[in-house]
Design an enzyme around this catalytic site. Structure first.
Site, short mmCIF file in Angstrom:
data_model
loop_
_atom_site.label_atom_id
_atom_site.label_comp_id
_atom_site.label_asym_id
_atom_site.label_seq_id
_atom_site.Cartn_x
_atom_site.Cartn_y
_atom_site.Cartn_z
N GLU A 252 -52.68 -95.70 -15.63
CA GLU A 252 -52.14 -94.34 -15.79
C GLU A 252 -52.75 -93.78 -14.54
O GLU A 252 -54.07 -93.22 -14.50
CB GLU A 252 -52.84 -93.71 -17.14
CG GLU A 252 -52.28 -92.38 -17.44
CD GLU A 252 -50.69 -92.49 -17.41
OE1 GLU A 252 -49.98 -93.22 -17.84
OE2 GLU A 252 -49.93 -91.53 -16.56
N GLU A 387 -51.95 -86.65 -3.84
CA GLU A 387 -52.92 -86.07 -4.85
C GLU A 387 -54.22 -85.60 -4.43
O GLU A 387 -55.10 -86.16 -3.84
CB GLU A 387 -53.22 -87.09 -5.89
CG GLU A 387 -53.67 -86.27 -7.29
CD GLU A 387 -53.67 -87.19 -8.37
OE1 GLU A 387 -54.22 -88.40 -8.11
OE2 GLU A 387 -53.28 -86.69 -9.36
#
Ligand code: UN1
Length: 496
Positions: A252, A387
């Site tokens: 994840e 990110e």
């Protein structure tokens, strides 16, 4: 601060123990530098002991009826309810998020533990008719063995529950490595599991860094599944390291989630959703909104309202009710976030607000970054592609719906997505066309619930999901069982 910690140790085979090396590391608060605790700096030897304990405990735990395993999770959930306030308080100190969100983090673990506790009476398989007479067949979920759970600091109670609750109810045993930024919360999590009645060896916690503890866990041949929530970079390393032992790997990873605001949107609602998604948890959720893609006709109005709202947010310690935005996790994160401000400026984006480390008064004691908004961002700029994992938002103009969807999809990640529109046809097209594991209509990008699958497409993961029924696929293997009660050799249709 009232900490209820009794042992700052590893928990292996039912004993609280120091690291074999005797080495330690400290956990300190990102809010004000306070010392939270000292924890074992573990290594390969500690991991090996924990894996051996988990492997031995599996023999018995897999035979405990699943409803009984579920009952332990119900008790655990109840303990979390009782400890919610204390855990949330510890979280504001150890990790920095504001008290209400820290309570939400614990609540997510409560919800997950109840949900997975209920799986103890489900864990459904299938029965199907057979091609042959007097033959019965079914599929059943089997536990896999020892699970390595490697969890991040941003949801220090919730995310361990996402991995450990389904792993346990399915009959697996666990070696848990919490993030080195939140060892006290990882420790409390395990203390409560023990109090709930998890037998010795079934859950083990080994504190320490990714290089020593994580790496060994990932390479250990007796660990059958690694479930990691972390950065894309770590995910790639874990996949490589796990290849030699053909482990199952559940990843994840990152996000670069966008909120699309169309010309027919309710702008007040959109502003609320964006501010919450971009600056909640100081932007440190993998579901955080880091891009806004606005139709050009509403771009200016939206930008000025977002800037005004961002400037009204109060920075401070998470345990103060007046605080809107807490610190970021550590100095390295603060520096990384700040470096992106320079990158954005160098790329030609317009810094509309923020862009600086906040140091006034007591803020100088912690790691605070002012909520930051860049305007005139080109979708290909690094600030719109990478990110940042902090309170930094990029505003991008779109010509029309197709352009907005294309921009939203134009990143390597695909976790969460959102569109504000009053047009139902447009909303359904977005549900179909946004490349993401999660799509919100008329809401921001954060706030997923535990009974639906959680995870992303593209480079956010590797096809698995947490939460909901989908999580069980990570922590079980299917077995198909054929029972022939004809009393004679019946060859299958393919063999006749
Ligand atoms: C994460 O940041 O890794 O949807 C998870 C949300 C939370 C989980 C975020 N339920 O915002």
């Amino acid at each position: 601060m009232a900490t209820t910690l009794t042992h700052h140790r590893n928990y292996i085979d039912g004993e609280w123990v120091v690291a074999a090396s005797g080495e330690t590391f400290d956990s300190t608060s990102p809010a004000d530098g306070e010392h939270i605790g000292t924890f074992p700096r573990s290594g390969a030897e500690d991991v090996d002991r924990a894996v051996a304990a988990a492997k031995a405990a599996f023999d018995e735990w897999r035979l405990v009826p699943a409803p009984k395993r579920g009952e332990i999770l119900f008790r655990f959930a109840q303990l979390l309810v009782e400890q919610k306030d204390a855990l949330a308080d510890l979280m504001t100190h150890e990790m920095g998020k504001v008290k209400a969100e820290a309570g939400g983090d614990v609540q997510e673990a409560i919800d997950m533990s109840y949900y997975m506790g209920g799986e103890g009476r489900r864990l459904f398989g299938q029965t199907t008719p057979s091609e042959l007479r007097d033959k019965f067949q079914m599929s059943v979920r089997m536990p896999i063995g020892v699970i390595g759970a490697i969890t991040p600091w941003n949801f220090p109670i919730a995310i361990p529950s996402w991995k450990i609750a389904p792993a346990l109810v399915a009959g697996n045993t666990v070696v848990f490595k919490p993030a080195t930024d939140t060892p006290a919360l990882g420790q409390r999590f395990v203390e409560l599991l023990v109090e709930a009645g998890v037998p010795k060896g079934v859950v083990n916690i080994v504190h320490g860094g990714g290089g020593a503890v994580g790496e060994r866990l990932v390479r250990h041949p007796d660990v059958r599944v690694i479930s990691l929530t972390g950065s894309r970079e770590t995910g790639v390393k874990v996949l490589h390291a796990a290849a030699d032992s053909l482990k199952h790997v559940h990843l994840e990873l990152g996000g670069k989630n966008a909120v699309i605001v169309m010309e027919d949107a309710d702008l007040d609602l959109a502003v609320d959703g964006i501010i919450w998604s971009a600056f909640g948890t100081s932007g440190q959720r993998c579901t955080a909104a880091s891009r806004v893609i606005a139709h050009e006709s509403v771009y200016d109005a939206l930008a000025s309202r977002l800037v005004a709202r961002a400037e009204s947010l109060r920075l401070g310690v998470g345990w103060d009710d007046a605080t809107d935005v807490g610190p970021v996790i550590n100095r390295a994160a603060l520096e990384k976030i700040h470096s992106y401000t320079q990158i954005g400026i160098d790329e030609g984006a317009t810094l509309l607000t923020g862009g600086e480390i906040a140091t006034e008064g007591d803020l100088a004691k912690g790691f605070y970054y002012r909520p930051t908004i860049f305007g005139d961002v080109d979708p290909q700029m690094r600030i719109a592609q990478e990110e940042i994992f902090g309170p930094v938002l990029s505003l991008i103009r779109a010509r029309d719906e197709a352009d907005a969807i294309r921009i939203s999809n134009g990143v390597r990640y695909g976790l969460s997505s959102s569109i504000f529109t009053r047009d139902v046809n447009r909303a359904f097209r977005a549900m179909r066309d946004l490349e993401a594991g999660i799509t919100y209509i008329n809401a921001g990008t954060i706030g997923a619930e535990v009974h639906l699958p959680f995870g992303g497409v593209k480079e956010t993961g590797n096809g698995h999901r947490e939460a909901g029924q989908a999580a069980l696929d990570v922590f079980t293997e299917w077995k198909s069982v054929y029972v022939d009660y004809s009393g004679m050799l019946q060859r299958a249709q393919i063999d006749t």
